[in-house]
Design a protein around this motif. Structure first.
Motif, PDB file in Angstrom:
ATOM      1  N   CYS A  35      38.200  40.290  36.434  1.00  0.00           N
ATOM      2  CA  CYS A  35      38.603  40.965  37.986  1.00  0.00           C
ATOM      3  C   CYS A  35      40.013  40.176  38.293  1.00  0.00           C
ATOM      4  O   CYS A  35      40.080  39.070  38.562  1.00  0.00           O
ATOM      5  CB  CYS A  35      37.812  40.461  38.712  1.00  0.00           C
ATOM      6  SG  CYS A  35      37.917  41.031  40.470  1.00  0.00           S
TER       7      CYS A  35
ATOM      8  N   ASP B  84      37.631  45.094  42.623  1.00  0.00           N
ATOM      9  CA  ASP B  84      38.832  44.559  41.987  1.00  0.00           C
ATOM     10  C   ASP B  84      39.844  45.735  42.459  1.00  0.00           C
ATOM     11  O   ASP B  84      39.706  46.983  42.378  1.00  0.00           O
ATOM     12  CB  ASP B  84      38.721  44.727  40.319  1.00  0.00           C
ATOM     13  CG  ASP B  84      39.869  44.012  40.046  1.00  0.00           C
ATOM     14  OD1 ASP B  84      41.001  43.710  40.507  1.00  0.00           O
ATOM     15  OD2 ASP B  84      40.052  43.870  38.647  1.00  0.00           O
TER      16      ASP B  84
ATOM     17  N   HIS C 124      35.385  34.618  36.628  1.00  0.00           N
ATOM     18  CA  HIS C 124      35.007  36.191  36.854  1.00  0.00           C
ATOM     19  C   HIS C 124      33.912  36.538  36.992  1.00  0.00           C
ATOM     20  O   HIS C 124      33.072  37.690  36.301  1.00  0.00           O
ATOM     21  CB  HIS C 124      35.767  36.964  35.499  1.00  0.00           C
ATOM     22  CG  HIS C 124      36.946  36.834  35.426  1.00  0.00           C
ATOM     23  ND1 HIS C 124      37.912  37.169  36.232  1.00  0.00           N
ATOM     24  CD2 HIS C 124      37.907  36.336  34.365  1.00  0.00           C
ATOM     25  CE1 HIS C 124      39.446  37.235  35.712  1.00  0.00           C
ATOM     26  NE2 HIS C 124      39.080  36.558  34.449  1.00  0.00           N
TER      27      HIS C 124
ATOM     28  N   SER D 279      41.579  40.852  41.210  1.00  0.00           N
ATOM     29  CA  SER D 279      41.581  40.489  42.313  1.00  0.00           C
ATOM     30  C   SER D 279      41.148  39.050  42.671  1.00  0.00           C
ATOM     31  O   SER D 279      41.521  38.384  43.305  1.00  0.00           O
ATOM     32  CB  SER D 279      40.315  41.344  43.137  1.00  0.00           C
ATOM     33  OG  SER D 279      41.078  42.540  43.533  1.00  0.00           O
TER      34      SER D 279
END
Length: 333
Positions: free
Chosen positions: A160, A113, A107, A162
């Motif tokens: 995050c 994100d 991260h 994503s």
């Protein structure tokens, strides 16, 4: 952490006091497992939860993604310092060229994100694309696209979602194996997790507990989540499978001892969570306990393993907030 008996007593009493709906399981060496189900798997139809009910576990699945990547590292397909840009090609041009697999796992990639967890409620509608389209990893590319870097790679820790979808995409492209199949091959199969997978929410198996937005009403999370989970969450599993998962993980049947150590070594102290973070796994604030935690619309839970005592525990709820009053009944350190 307290003794296994005190832990199970505290968890059970808290579950009864809170009207908990879900499953609790605690396993300790040389002791019978404590496994109890509470509440309903389907409120409207009056179907009770059982100890073998499958539940969605949200970000607990980030551990599965990290291990799929770790297995590819063991195989020599990926490395921590693998840059993601060559595998992305022209996709996701806003992802910094310096981002590596290590940044994504820890991260620290600094990428934008697709879910902003700093605002709103966990039960908000956060995905602005048709959910039925999100049934494979490549389908998430338009969702991940358009979010600018928020910090330089390696500069700071910032949780995050994503990043873990991007990890799934990188693992898929590097191995030429679709992500869901990759997790089945590299994680679920070697761990003996026979009840685990990534079911579609529009084709739910009968033993999958529905996820509820609140603790009392019948509104489910079906319109809040992708139709099929991916690298950042969305797996379904059981408390029994999670016990098998920890046993296999620490017996080095999923990844090598070296890779397990790399994934679980604490890198960052996260004050808001009162835990430390490694690469896909949380650690106790002061203890060696290894944890995975999930929190999403209709889902909450934590599963953990204490390598010193050999005790493994799981609390999974089929509501957004249901696990937290129960988990709050025991000391974490």
């Amino acid at each position: 952490m307290t003794s296994p008996h005190d832990t199970t007593t505290a968890l059970h009493d808290a579950a009864l006091d809170a009207g908990f709906s879900g499953v609790i399981r605690v396993d300790a060496p040389d002791a019978e497992p404590f496994a109890r189900a509470y509440g309903s798997a389907d409120r409207a139809r009056g179907i009770p939860m059982t100890v073998d009910s499958r539940c969605l576990v949200a970000s607990i699945g980030k551990g599965f993604t990290a291990l799929a990547v770790g297995a590819l590292i063991d195989d020599g397909v990926l490395a921590l310092d693998t840059a993601v840009r060559p595998l992305l090609g022209d996709d996701l041009p806003l992802v910094d060229d310096a981002v590596t697999v290590d940044h994504l796992l820890s991260h620290t990639s600094g990428i934008g994100d697709y879910i902003d967890e700093s605002t709103g409620s966990i039960t908000d509608y956060v995905i602005d694309r048709p959910l039925h389209e999100l049934d494979n990893t490549e389908a998430f590319i338009p969702v991940l696209d358009g979010h600018s870097q928020v910090s330089a790679p390696g500069e700071q820790f910032a949780y995050c979602n994503s990043g873990f979808v991007l990890l799934a995409l990188i693992a898929e492209r590097a191995s030429s194996v679709p992500f869901h199949e990759l997790v089945q091959q590299k994680v679920f199969a070697p761990a003996g997790m026979t009840s685990s997978g990534y079911p579609r929410t529009d084709d739910m198996p009968g033993d999958l507990a529905l996820g509820y937005l609140g603790d009392t009403d019948d509104r489910t999370n079906v319109l809040h989540l992708p139709v099929r989970g991916n690298g950042d969450g969305g797996a379904a599993t059981t408390a029994r499978d999670l016990q098998a998962f920890w046993a296999a993980l620490f017996a080095h049947r999923i990844v090598s001892e070296r890779t397990l150590r790399t994934l679980t070594e604490p890198l960052y102290s996260v004050d808001d969570e009162e835990m430390r973070y490694g690469r896909g796994f949380w650690r106790g604030w002061e203890s060696d306990t290894v944890l995975l935690e999930g929190y999403d619309a209709g889902v909450s839970g934590r599963t953990w393993h204490d390598p010193d005592s050999g005790v493994t525990g799981t609390v999974i709820a089929n509501s957004s907030e249901g696990a937290w009053p129960v988990l709050g009944a025991i000391e974490w350190s």
